[in-house]
Every structure is written in structure tokens, then in C-alpha cells.
Design an enzyme around this catalytic site. Structure first.
Site, short mmCIF file in Angstrom:
data_model
loop_
_atom_site.label_atom_id
_atom_site.label_comp_id
_atom_site.label_asym_id
_atom_site.label_seq_id
_atom_site.Cartn_x
_atom_site.Cartn_y
_atom_site.Cartn_z
N TYR A 101 10.59 56.10 44.09
CA TYR A 101 10.79 54.67 43.95
C TYR A 101 11.69 54.43 42.73
O TYR A 101 11.48 55.03 41.67
CB TYR A 101 9.46 53.93 43.74
CG TYR A 101 9.67 52.48 43.37
CD1 TYR A 101 9.70 51.50 44.36
CD2 TYR A 101 9.89 52.10 42.05
CE1 TYR A 101 9.94 50.18 44.05
CE2 TYR A 101 10.13 50.77 41.73
CZ TYR A 101 10.16 49.82 42.73
OH TYR A 101 10.41 48.52 42.41
N GLU A 189 16.16 47.13 44.18
CA GLU A 189 15.14 48.14 44.39
C GLU A 189 15.54 49.12 45.50
O GLU A 189 16.07 48.71 46.52
CB GLU A 189 13.85 47.40 44.79
CG GLU A 189 12.65 48.26 45.04
CD GLU A 189 11.46 47.40 45.47
OE1 GLU A 189 10.73 46.93 44.59
OE2 GLU A 189 11.29 47.20 46.68
#
Ligand code: GDP
Ligand code: MN
Length: 386
Positions: A101, A189
Site C-alpha cells: 500500500y 493512493e
């Protein structure tokens, strides 16, 4: 404003972040054609502006064009968290070793941007943040210096990334920060950022949220807005020049001024209620704007009372009162309304509303209390849980 995955990845690619080069399909036949062009297994991915598509069945691996067509026809038209899928992204499938992530957002408390990364990337970063927050590495970024190489290295090291990937990781982290910063984003993101079987990093999923107040500086991004995918109330409000955010409480709030709107929402909570929305009708709102705002509030079935908190400075109380009456003529409703009008032309405003069967209040505390009570009573009368 949120960007779709394919749009976010397109913006990322402009900063040199490696992405799979797929295409958008709006029909199963198009998905078939794209899969044939790609000539290797593909993923079919629902393009809707919510997270968790994978878990909802909106991401499928297809080994050949026939499967691509089959999955596309299953996913197109699918409802994911209230949104209908109208487009799918057909991407060459990646062979994944590891899912990481990586994201940048604003940390209000620190008054800085923060880059976050985790080796536990993939579908459920929110769950990682809740149950094992120590698995997320955070680095705050000085706005004047940007993300420095040593910080990107700290992140790589902090998530236990093997050295051989550091060079690519640092490039991607710096590119992601620049992309976030230069486009006035509030979130950029990549989840997952994967290590592929041939040992390269690749951004498989992308998400960007842009600050609406900065959009005028980025006309090419503003054009990407997908009005199909917005909550209809928010699109309507934007067209009318109202700042509206839907929430899940039961007290509709109509207020002028963002700060006063926040305070009003807090006050409903103080008295045991919860706000159905944030709404700032803005300075100098005229009757028709108030009417639009009230229609938007009343269109929400959760709303069990409406709290008007108007401070008449530039906005005149009589105009607001006229707007309320106008809206009530168009949208007759049983929902109780509590009004606190104060400031310019407040007597005229109150006089206009005197016959309209409204609950009035002199202070915000009184108004909030009455709105919460009225909502409870309204719910009880209808045999609902309040
Ligand atoms: P999200 O659920 O909306 O976040 O959608 P993602 O694009 O992140 O996909 C969810 C999951 O599907 C990823 O975490 C991967 O595990 C898997 N996935 C997505 N694309 C691929 C791919 O190209 N190959 C493989 N093997 N899995 C993929
Ligand atoms: Mn994802």
C-alpha cells in the site's frame, strides 16, 4: 471530486509511475476486443467511485477474450454500494508476488501532508489501520522541501522492502507525492502497488481525490468529472452553488456559512441527534437557492426534522423565509422544521414564517434541542426507531 481508477492511473502515468496499459469498455463486446488486442490474460475491473470493488465481485481475472466478455457482461450493470457500473477497465493481468500500500493524504492535526505505506497492501487497508496500525509507516512531508529521497528510503526500509526494489520504489513514491501536490489532491493512493513475478513495481489500482477548490487550476482534470457516478443530491447542489455533503444522520441542516454549519452539526450531536448533512447556502442566498437547498434536504428519506440556522448578515432573513415558503409549496412535507433566524430583517423573516407552522427558537442551543426532539417525535409517530 473523485477520479476513477483508470483516470487516476492515467494521471499517475504522466508522472512516470508504471501502470498496466489497458482500455475502457462499455460493452462486453468491447471487452472481448480489448482482451484480444492485449493477447494475454486480463483483469476486468468495475469503474465506480467507491472502494472495495474486489470484495463486491467487481474485479475478475479472465484467461481469454471469451472469459473477458463473460465477466464484463456480469460486471457491467452491477450495483456496487448503490452505484451502477457503466464502464469496466480491461487491463493486462499482472503476475503478483507482493501487494504494497502507498498513499499520500493531508494530516490535518500535523498540518502537513503525510505519506503512508504498508507491506500489508491489497484489499483492506482500513482494516490494517484498525487492527494492526504498527504495520503502517507514516512520514510527514515539509511542503517547501517535498518528499526527500531519504524519507522515501525510510519508508522502503520501514515496510521491510528488499533493497533491490528501492530504486523503483523511491521513484514511484516521489512521483506520487508530486502528482498529489501539483494537482491539488487531498488523496493519491496506490493499492496495491505490486512486485511482479519479473521483479518490477507496478501500480495496479489508483485512486485520487481532488480538492474542488483547486479544480479551476486544472481544467483537464475538471473535465474528468463523471456526473453519472455522483450522488444526485451532490450534483444538484453543486450546480446550484451550494456546498452540500450528505451524511447519515436524521437532522437536516440548512445554514449560512461553513463555520456556522459545522457548529450547528456539533450542536445536534450535543443534544443527542446527528446531522443528515453539511450544507452551507452561502452568503447572500436568495429565495430560489433556499428552495433548492430545502428540496435537496427533504429528498433524503432519513431526514426527520430540519434545522434552519440563519445568521442574517449579507443574507437577509426575509429572503430566506420566502425561500422556505416557496420550497414548501413545491415539496409539501410532514417533516417538522425548526427555525432560528437572527440578524438583518429578522422581524420580517419571522412574520413571513408565522403562519407556516414552524417551530421557532431564539438561540442555537434551543433550536438544536427542539430539532432533536421533533425528529424523535416524528419517528415515533411513524413507528420508526429513533
Ligand atoms: P479494489 O478492491 O477496489 O481496491 O480493487 P483493486 O484493483 O485493488 O483489486 C483488488 C484485488 O484484486 C487486488 O488487491 C489484487 O489482489 C487483485 N488483482 C487486481 N488486479 C490484478 C491482476 O492484474 N492480477 C492479479 N493476479 N490480481 C489482481
Ligand atoms: Mn485497491
Amino acid at each position: 471530486m473523485k477520479l476513477h481508477e483508470y483516470q487516476s492511473k492515467f494521471v499517475f502515468a504522466g508522472y512516470g509511475i508504471p501502470i498496466p496499459h489497458g482500455k475502457i469498455a462499455t460493452t462486453p463486446q468491447e471487452a472481448f476486443e480489448i482482451a484480444r488486442e492485449i493477447g494475454q490474460p486480463v483483469v476486468i475491473k468495475a469503474q465506480v467511485l467507491v472502494g472495495g470493488r474486489g470484495k463486491a465481485g467487481g474485479v475478475k481475472l479472465a484467461r481469454n477474450p471469451d472469459e473477458a466478455e463473460m465477466y464484463a457482461s456480469a460486471i457491467l450493470g452491477m450495483n456496487i454500494k448503490g452505484l451502477t457500473v457503466k464502464k469496466v477497465l480491461v487491463d493486462p493481468a499482472a503476475d503478483i508476488k507482493t501487494e504494497i500500500y502507498l498513499g499520500v493524504t493531508t494530516d490535518r492535526a500535523a498540518r502537513r501532508s503525510v505519506m503512508m505505506a504498508s507491506a500489508a497492501g491489497g484489499v483492506d487497508i482500513e482494516e490494517v489501520a484498525r487492527s494492526t496500525p504498527e504495520k503502517i509507516v507514516r512520514i510527514h512531508i515539509d511542503p517547501f522541501l517535498g518528499l526527500r529521497d531519504y524519507q522515501a528510503r525510510d519508508i522502503a526500509c520501514g515496510i521491510g522492502l528488499a533493497r533491490q526494489y528501492w530504486k523503483e520504489f523511491i521513484q514511484i513514491a516521489r512521483a506520487l507525492y508530486r502528482c498529489y501536490e501539483e494537482n491539488d489532491a487531498s488523496l493519491a493512493e496506490i493499492n496495491p502497488l505490486v512486485i511482479t513475478a519479473d521483479d518490477h513495481l507496478l501500480a495496479l489500482d489508483g485512486k485520487m481525490v481532488l480538492d474542488d477548490n483547486g479544480l479551476f487550476r486544472h481544467p483537464q482534470l475538471a473535465e474528468m468529472r463523471d456526473t453519472d457516478e455522483e450522488a444526485p443530491a451532490e450534483a444538484q447542489a453543486r450546480q446550484a452553488g451550494l456546498s452540500y455533503v450528505k451524511l447519515d444522520g436524521e437532522i437536516g441542516c440548512m445554514v449560512n456559512g461553513a463555520g456556522l454549519a459545522m457548529t450547528t452539526m456539533d450542536m445536534t450531536k450535543l443534544f443527542g441527534g446527528s446531522p443528515a448533512n453539511f450544507l452551507d447556502i452561502g452568503g447572500g442566498a436568495k429565495a430560489d437557492k433556499v428552495a433548492t437547498a430545502l428540496r435537496i434536504i427533504l429528498a433524503d428519506p432519513n431526514v426527520k426534522s430540519v434545522l434552519f440556522n440563519i445568521f442574517g448578515g449579507i443574507t437577509r432573513c426575509d429572503e430566506v423565509a420566502r425561500g422556505i415558503l416557496e420550497a414548501l409549496q413545491e415539496v409539501p412535507t410532514q417533516v417538522p422544521m425548526v427555525v432560528r433566524l437572527i440578524g438583518t430583517n429578522e422581524e420580517e423573516g419571522r412574520a413571513i414564517l408565522a403562519d407556516a407552522n414552524m417551530i421557532t427558537a431564539a438561540t442555537l442551543a434551543e433550536a438544536a434541542q427542539k430539532a432533536v426532539e421533533a425528529a424523535k417525535q416524528y419517528a415515533t409517530e411513524r413507528g420508526e426507531q429513533s
